[in-house]
Scaffold this motif. Structure first.
Motif, PDB file in Angstrom:
ATOM      1  N   ASP A  10       5.874  -0.993 -14.577  1.00 18.42           N
ATOM      2  CA  ASP A  10       4.928  -1.779 -13.812  1.00 18.42           C
ATOM      3  C   ASP A  10       3.602  -1.899 -14.569  1.00 18.42           C
ATOM      4  O   ASP A  10       2.682  -1.128 -14.373  1.00 18.42           O
ATOM      5  CB  ASP A  10       4.721  -1.102 -12.452  1.00 18.42           C
TER       6      ASP A  10
ATOM      7  N   SER B  34       1.331  -4.123 -14.336  1.00 15.41           N
ATOM      8  CA  SER B  34       0.146  -4.522 -13.577  1.00 15.41           C
ATOM      9  C   SER B  34      -0.549  -3.290 -13.018  1.00 15.41           C
ATOM     10  O   SER B  34      -1.775  -3.259 -12.928  1.00 15.41           O
ATOM     11  CB  SER B  34       0.517  -5.501 -12.473  1.00 15.41           C
TER      12      SER B  34
ATOM     13  N   ASP C 133      -2.445  -1.849 -15.953  1.00 11.73           N
ATOM     14  CA  ASP C 133      -3.601  -2.699 -16.292  1.00 11.73           C
ATOM     15  C   ASP C 133      -4.722  -2.560 -15.268  1.00 11.73           C
ATOM     16  O   ASP C 133      -5.895  -2.463 -15.629  1.00 11.73           O
ATOM     17  CB  ASP C 133      -3.159  -4.169 -16.406  1.00 11.73           C
ATOM     18  N   TRP C 134      -4.362  -2.559 -13.982  1.00  5.79           N
ATOM     19  CA  TRP C 134      -5.399  -2.422 -12.952  1.00  5.79           C
ATOM     20  C   TRP C 134      -6.040  -1.037 -12.994  1.00  5.79           C
ATOM     21  O   TRP C 134      -7.248  -0.899 -12.792  1.00  5.79           O
ATOM     22  CB  TRP C 134      -4.827  -2.709 -11.555  1.00  5.79           C
TER      23      TRP C 134
ATOM     24  N   VAL D 147      -0.251  -0.915  -6.436  1.00  9.77           N
ATOM     25  CA  VAL D 147      -1.226  -1.699  -7.202  1.00  9.77           C
ATOM     26  C   VAL D 147      -2.358  -2.155  -6.286  1.00  9.77           C
ATOM     27  O   VAL D 147      -3.524  -2.169  -6.679  1.00  9.77           O
ATOM     28  CB  VAL D 147      -0.565  -2.957  -7.835  1.00  9.77           C
ATOM     29  N   SER D 148      -1.999  -2.511  -5.035  1.00 14.45           N
ATOM     30  CA  SER D 148      -3.025  -3.048  -4.134  1.00 14.45           C
ATOM     31  C   SER D 148      -4.124  -2.019  -3.868  1.00 14.45           C
ATOM     32  O   SER D 148      -5.296  -2.377  -3.758  1.00 14.45           O
ATOM     33  CB  SER D 148      -2.390  -3.515  -2.824  1.00 14.45           C
TER      34      SER D 148
ATOM     35  N   GLN E  60      -6.392  -2.168  -6.743  1.00 13.71           N
ATOM     36  CA  GLN E  60      -7.181  -3.407  -6.705  1.00 13.71           C
ATOM     37  C   GLN E  60      -8.329  -3.296  -5.702  1.00 13.71           C
ATOM     38  O   GLN E  60      -9.457  -3.702  -5.981  1.00 13.71           O
ATOM     39  CB  GLN E  60      -6.288  -4.594  -6.334  1.00 13.71           C
TER      40      GLN E  60
END
Lengths: 70, 521
Positions: free
Chosen positions: B6, B8, B11-12, B483-484, B487
């Motif tokens: 994953d 993302s 990266d996040w 991920v959320s 974020q």
């Protein structure tokens, strides 16, 4: 004891006579509150401490993570 | 291990850490340098008894106080992120990271909180000498805090003085002095703090230049500029010296970072240093899409060889040598390192399974093999490579690393001339008449921050994909969280930190407009 009193008095007087520094203290206290009572409590738990009771369990979890590569 | 795929999430998580670290770093270098500047100013006051120097010291102390108050504890959020977003990493580093950070916390708390209080509350209440000692100790304390953080960072770039324990999956410190006196850590620390001194000097000159432009507080401004320009000029010489030492360490321990920052794709004997260059979007090799051609470049012949190795003929591996291997220069290929890394991970897995199955004899044999010198030197050394899917994943973001290095070096060179001309025109008494230079001094303030940030981008983006060089890549260090969630906290931090920055700028601007008055705190 006398020295301790002097130190307390020194800090007390310092804070009492503060002028422009008071607004900085407000910022520091608000920031510390947001950091420790909002961010740390609700957004940043220590995952390994929260999810596992012992260091042995934490070690096993991390080894599991590190050795199971897809 | 889902999170390995994953990207993302990785990266996040990286973006969040970068955002927090960069906002934190907005406050730190000014604190590192301005504490010494005001200590020098107060020393002049104590030596001369001239009340003008007391007024000057108190004004810059106020500026320091604002910066310190807004910036203090912003670094603690990074520690929160270790526990939440980087739990594998934070467990893996063990006490190597914990010990320096604990020392930093205790020292920073006791030294800074005690002596800062004397600095601000102590005027007229303690003796001049005791006050002066407190100011110097505040400066020393602030810089010692940076020392421990940079020792920890240096270890991540060049892990030494530890032994990995396969039972706990933690690195244990076996030699404190190897960690503390690692050449990577010492050169990084000295380069970083002297760059902080340089930034603070530019800050003091910039604010003083504003007073000169407004024809206010002229004596105050001239005296402040004198101290800051001398301090800045001396610091800039050290910045260059320790920057050179840092480059040498990168050449020895992180050759991929050096090759990326120089756009060196093929190994060469005595390579030149690209003084200026622009990368194109054109690929140089279909096999390596990250390797872009140059639109133009101005090269100093043999410059890189001299900079990194102090000779003109040294072979320096290019990115392709580091990926494909070079038997002539004993460089293992990336696929070979990946294979060895996978073997190290497999042996750790087999050992755990043998233990879980209660097979004590096999577990003992496997543990002995894992801990043997041969296995540590030839296989565990490449542990992190076992997570690398494609050799080209080992190439950091070349444009980001290439340009950040050049921005840092070009600005660093400019700062030397800036200090020289400031001092020259100040001593000739013509500085106030050169309005263009005073305006340039104002513009130079954000440039100092840009140079400082570029240095960190070079150091941290340049070591990708590693969190701990060769041992743990970023993809394996990250926690398995949504991920959320990352974020949400990213935008939350962006909002909170921007508020803090606005508060800093507003409060500081207000106090600068009020100017130096011999008032309260």
């Amino acid at each position: 004891m006398r020295i301790l009193k002097k130190i307390v008095h020194f800090y007390y007087e310092g804070f009492r006579q503060m002028t422009w520094g008071k607004s900085l203290w407000v910022i520091i206290l608000v920031k510390l509150f947001v950091m420790f009572f909002v961010l740390k409590l609700f957004f940043f738990p220590d995952l390994l401490k929260q999810n596992f009771k012992t260091d042995k369990q934490r070690s096993e979890h991390v080894i599991e993570n590190l050795t199971n590569i897809k | 291990m889902n999170e390995l795929l994953d990207l993302s999430l990785v990266d996040w998580s990286r973006a969040q850490f970068a955002l927090t670290a960069m906002y934190h770093w907005l406050f730190v270098p000014l604190t590192l340098g301005i504490t010494f500047i005001l200590a020098i100013m107060e020393t002049i006051y104590v030596k001369t008894g001239n009340p003008e120097w007391k007024k000057i010291t108190k004004f810059w102390m106020k500026v320091f106080g604002i910066n310190f108050a807004i910036g203090v504890a912003t670094g603690i959020i990074l520690e929160f992120e270790f526990g939440t977003n980087w739990s594998n990493y934070s467990w893996f580093v063990g006490d190597i990271f914990g010990a320096p950070l604990a020392i930093e916390g205790i020292m920073a708390f006791f030294m800074e909180s005690t002596f800062i209080a004397v600095m601000f509350f102590g005027w007229g209440k303690v003796s001049k000498r005791f006050h002066l000692v407190s100011t110097w100790l505040t400066a020393l304390g602030a810089n010692l805090s940076a020392l421990w953080i940079l020792v920890a960072n240096g270890w991540m770039q060049f892990p030494v003085g530890m032994q990995f324990n396969p039972d706990t999956a933690r690195n244990e410190m076996v030699n404190f002095w190897d960690v503390f006196l690692s050449p990577v850590a010492t050169s990084k620390f000295l380069h970083t703090i002297f760059s902080g001194f340089e930034l603070a000097s530019i800050f003091v000159i910039g604010i003083s230049a504003w007073y000169l432009l407004k024809k206010r507080e002229v004596i105050f401004a001239r005296k402040s500029i004198l101290v800051a320009a001398v301090f800045g000029l001396i610091s800039s010489v050290f910045v260059i010296g320790f920057g050179h030492a840092s480059t040498q360490q990168v050449a020895y321990h992180q050759p991929m970072k050096l090759a990326a920052m120089e756009g060196l794709y093929e190994g060469q004997n005595g390579p030149g240093l690209i003084a200026m260059g622009v990368l194109s979007t054109k690929k140089t090799d279909p096999e390596y899409k990250q390797l872009k051609d140059f639109l133009f470049r101005v090269e100093i012949p043999k410059g890189l060889s001299v900079l990194a190795y102090l000779n003109t003929t040294q072979f320096m591996p290019g990115i392709k040598d580091l990926l494909d291997g070079n038997s002539e220069h004993n460089i293992l290929s990336a696929p070979e390192k990946i294979a060895r890394g996978k073997m190290a991970i497999q042996l750790l897995k087999d050992y755990k399974m043998a233990k879980d199955d209660g097979n004590a004899e096999e577990a003992s044999t496997l543990r002995a093999k894992f801990m043997s010198d041969d296995f540590q030197k030839n296989y565990f050394k490449y542990f992190g490579y076992g997570y690398i899917k494609n050799p080209t994943d080992l190439i950091p973001d070349i444009p980001m690393v290439f340009y950040s290095f050049r921005i840092m070096v070009m600005l660093g060179t400019y700062f030397v001339f800036f200090f020289i001309f400031t001092l020259l025109w100040l001593t000739r008494g013509t500085l106030e008449k050169k309005k263009w230079f005073l305006r340039l001094a104002l513009i130079t303030m954000p440039l100092a921050y840009l140079a400082s940030m570029s240095g960190w981008i070079l150091a941290e983006v340049g070591r990708q994909p590693w969190v701990i060089q060769d041992l743990l890549p970023t993809v394996a260090a990250v926690s398995q969280i949504g991920v959320s969630a990352v974020q949400v906290t990213f935008w939350l931090f962006a909002f909170v930190f921007t508020l803090l920055l606005i508060a800093e700028v507003k409060i500081m601007t207000k106090q600068i407009k009020i100017g130096p008055k011999d008032g309260g705190h």
